[in-house]
Design an enzyme around this catalytic site. Structure first.
Site, PDB file in Angstrom:
ATOM      1  CD  GLU A  54      19.778  57.983  84.519  1.00 54.70           C
ATOM      2  OE1 GLU A  54      19.785  56.355  84.861  1.00 54.70           O
ATOM      3  OE2 GLU A  54      18.489  57.858  84.367  1.00 54.70           O
ATOM      4  CD  GLU A  58      24.273  58.299  81.723  1.00 55.71           C
ATOM      5  OE1 GLU A  58      24.257  58.974  81.125  1.00 55.71           O
ATOM      6  OE2 GLU A  58      23.297  57.923  81.991  1.00 55.71           O
TER       7      GLU A  58
HETATM    8  C1  1HE Z   1      32.493  49.386  86.415  1.00 52.40           C
HETATM    9  C2  1HE Z   1      31.305  50.316  86.089  1.00 52.40           C
HETATM   10  C3  1HE Z   1      30.271  50.254  85.321  1.00 52.40           C
HETATM   11  C4  1HE Z   1      33.869  51.016  87.270  1.00 52.40           C
HETATM   12  N1  1HE Z   1      30.201  49.358  84.990  1.00 52.40           N
HETATM   13  N2  1HE Z   1      32.006  48.359  85.937  1.00 52.40           N
HETATM   14  N3  1HE Z   1      28.509  54.477  84.343  1.00 52.40           N
HETATM   15  C5  1HE Z   1      30.135  55.029  83.789  1.00 52.40           C
HETATM   16  O1  1HE Z   1      30.017  55.477  82.376  1.00 52.40           O
HETATM   17  C6  1HE Z   1      31.557  55.454  84.241  1.00 52.40           C
HETATM   18  C7  1HE Z   1      32.477  54.531  84.611  1.00 52.40           C
HETATM   19  N4  1HE Z   1      33.237  54.480  85.343  1.00 52.40           N
HETATM   20  C8  1HE Z   1      34.508  55.236  85.614  1.00 52.40           C
HETATM   21  O2  1HE Z   1      34.494  56.596  85.057  1.00 52.40           O
HETATM   22  C9  1HE Z   1      35.442  54.703  86.623  1.00 52.40           C
HETATM   23  O3  1HE Z   1      35.298  53.393  86.906  1.00 52.40           O
HETATM   24  C10 1HE Z   1      35.649  56.118  88.248  1.00 52.40           C
HETATM   25  C11 1HE Z   1      36.392  57.699  87.927  1.00 52.40           C
HETATM   26  C12 1HE Z   1      34.099  55.742  88.649  1.00 52.40           C
HETATM   27  C13 1HE Z   1      36.142  55.371  88.602  1.00 52.40           C
HETATM   28  O4  1HE Z   1      37.302  55.561  88.092  1.00 52.40           O
HETATM   29  P1  1HE Z   1      38.726  54.054  89.411  1.00 52.40           P
HETATM   30  O5  1HE Z   1      39.916  54.325  88.286  1.00 52.40           O
HETATM   31  O6  1HE Z   1      38.707  54.180  90.727  1.00 52.40           O
HETATM   32  O7  1HE Z   1      38.076  52.538  88.689  1.00 52.40           O
HETATM   33  P2  1HE Z   1      38.445  52.399  87.329  1.00 52.40           P
HETATM   34  O8  1HE Z   1      39.694  51.055  87.639  1.00 52.40           O
HETATM   35  O9  1HE Z   1      37.975  53.037  86.612  1.00 52.40           O
HETATM   36  O10 1HE Z   1      36.769  50.926  87.868  1.00 52.40           O
HETATM   37  C14 1HE Z   1      37.162  49.393  88.913  1.00 52.40           C
HETATM   38  C15 1HE Z   1      36.241  48.772  88.800  1.00 52.40           C
HETATM   39  O11 1HE Z   1      35.216  48.941  88.562  1.00 52.40           O
HETATM   40  C16 1HE Z   1      37.399  47.865  87.269  1.00 52.40           C
HETATM   41  O12 1HE Z   1      36.899  46.854  87.615  1.00 52.40           O
HETATM   42  P3  1HE Z   1      38.577  45.767  87.167  1.00 52.40           P
HETATM   43  O13 1HE Z   1      37.520  43.989  87.001  1.00 52.40           O
HETATM   44  O14 1HE Z   1      38.729  45.965  85.670  1.00 52.40           O
HETATM   45  O15 1HE Z   1      38.897  45.602  88.340  1.00 52.40           O
HETATM   46  C17 1HE Z   1      35.867  48.810  86.216  1.00 52.40           C
HETATM   47  O16 1HE Z   1      36.341  48.236  85.010  1.00 52.40           O
HETATM   48  C18 1HE Z   1      34.605  48.498  87.245  1.00 52.40           C
HETATM   49  N5  1HE Z   1      33.582  50.023  86.747  1.00 52.40           N
HETATM   50  N6  1HE Z   1      32.468  51.357  86.273  1.00 52.40           N
HETATM   51  C19 1HE Z   1      30.776  48.164  85.456  1.00 52.40           C
HETATM   52  N7  1HE Z   1      29.909  51.296  85.102  1.00 52.40           N
HETATM   53  C20 1HE Z   1      19.945  53.023  83.856  1.00 52.40           C
HETATM   54  S1  1HE Z   1      20.779  53.196  82.974  1.00 52.40           S
HETATM   55  C21 1HE Z   1      21.712  54.003  83.293  1.00 52.40           C
HETATM   56  C22 1HE Z   1      23.029  54.458  81.913  1.00 52.40           C
HETATM   57  C23 1HE Z   1      24.924  55.030  83.164  1.00 52.40           C
HETATM   58  O17 1HE Z   1      24.544  54.156  83.904  1.00 52.40           O
HETATM   59  S2  1HE Z   1      25.536  55.111  81.620  1.00 52.40           S
HETATM   60  C24 1HE Z   1      26.878  55.664  82.600  1.00 52.40           C
HETATM   61  C25 1HE Z   1      28.038  54.412  83.143  1.00 52.40           C
END
Ligand code: 1HE
Length: 264
Positions: free
Chosen positions: A115, A135
């Site tokens: 976005e 989402e």
């Molecule tokens: C996060 C977020 C997040 C990572 N919010 N903390 N977005 C998503 O659904 C995408 C979610 N993220 C992923 O699928 C993956 O993190 C990635 C593919 C982007 C990267 O994977 P990777 O293996 O390199 O990293 P990871 O181990 O998943 O994440 C590393 C850390 O970042 C981990 O935290 P930690 O404390 O365990 O180290 C994750 O929890 C954190 N992290 N993404 C919070 N999105 C205005 S409306 C918009 C609506 C949306 O955007 S919905 C889509 C949300």
């Protein structure tokens, strides 16, 4: 780079009048929290004040993993609405500001990250970039302007597919789907974005303003209304002193000719 600053969520540098704004929360894949949105708003304002174009990119291995889900999970309905409206307001200052924005995309360009990219004017992806709207899988809906901007870029059928099935697009697919305009080798998106920003910054500022503000609005108008508005903007820009000088420069052979394809 001059005037480089690093805040908790955003880095900011000015180079050749191009602001480089870096999303800087790599340990959370640049997930955008409420305070992160405010840091983006501050950087947008600074760029508006002093830059001629902007490159936005992500630090670490990803552009942006979207909304900070950890923060979102605790929100009440009205807090969710307020948060979404704040994203809208800040992203609108990007889309309908006075200067062109180019996004340099790599790794995850997901949810709110897509976005954000969709609110910029040109998107450059490197070959590591991937695009998704998870989402649906998270039980939520887009809230950062995606239903308007992403749907207009790629079409509502494509966006519906992405949201219903969690389909992940590669950089090449995203280009075919009209979500990005350039695909470059891994690691080269920011340099390409800078080159494009410099080209745009060299234009007449009133033309750039008209391109980024009038074109999307005209798309929303009926055909005859769009043509009517176009005539006024066309006349207004062409009669500015800067336009007159640029037109004379061409006629007096002082301006560079167009580079023809294959002869760049
Ligand atoms: C996060 C977020 C997040 C990572 N919010 N903390 N977005 C998503 O659904 C995408 C979610 N993220 C992923 O699928 C993956 O993190 C990635 C593919 C982007 C990267 O994977 P990777 O293996 O390199 O990293 P990871 O181990 O998943 O994440 C590393 C850390 O970042 C981990 O935290 P930690 O404390 O365990 O180290 C994750 O929890 C954190 N992290 N993404 C919070 N999105 C205005 S409306 C918009 C609506 C949306 O955007 S919905 C889509 C949300």
């Amino acid at each position: 780079m001059s005037g480089a600053t690093t805040s908790e969520f955003v880095t900011y540098e000015l180079k050749d009048e191009i602001a480089h704004i870096g999303l800087n929360r790599p340990e959370k894949r640049n997930a955008i929290s409420d305070r992160f949105v405010e840091a983006i708003a501050t950087a947008v304002q600074r760029a508006e004040d002093e830059a001629k174009a902007v490159v936005v990119f992500g630090h670490g291995d990803h552009f942006c993993a979207g909304l900070d889900l950890a923060e979102h999970v605790k929100k009440t309905p009205i807090e969710g609405v307020r948060g979404s409206r704040r994203w809208h307001a800040v992203f609108s200052t990007i889309e309908h500001g006075t200067i062109p924005w180019i996004s340099a995309l790599h790794g995850a360009v997901v949810g709110g990250g897509l976005e954000l990219a969709a609110s910029t004017h040109i998107r450059v992806a490197d070959q590591s970039a991937f695009f998704a709207l998870p989402e649906g899988q998270r039980g939520i809906f887009v809230g950062g302007g995606g239903s308007v901007r992403v749907a207009r870029l790629t079409g509502v059928a494509r966006m519906t597919d992405m949201m219903l099935t969690g389909r992940v697009a590669s950089a090449e697919e995203a280009e075919r789907w009209n979500m990005v305009q350039y695909v470059v080798p891994k690691g080269e998106a920011r340099a390409k974005a800078h080159e494009l920003a410099k080209a745009a910054a060299a234009n007449a500022s009133l033309s750039n303003y008209a391109v980024i503000n009038a074109l999307p609005r005209i798309q929303d108008m009926a055909k005859e209304d769009g043509l009517f508005v176009e005539s006024f903007i066309s006349s207004f820009t062409a009669t500015s002193p800067e336009a007159e000088e640029r037109l004379r420069a061409f006629l007096e052979k002082r301006a560079a000719r167009l580079k023809t394809p294959g002869n760049t």
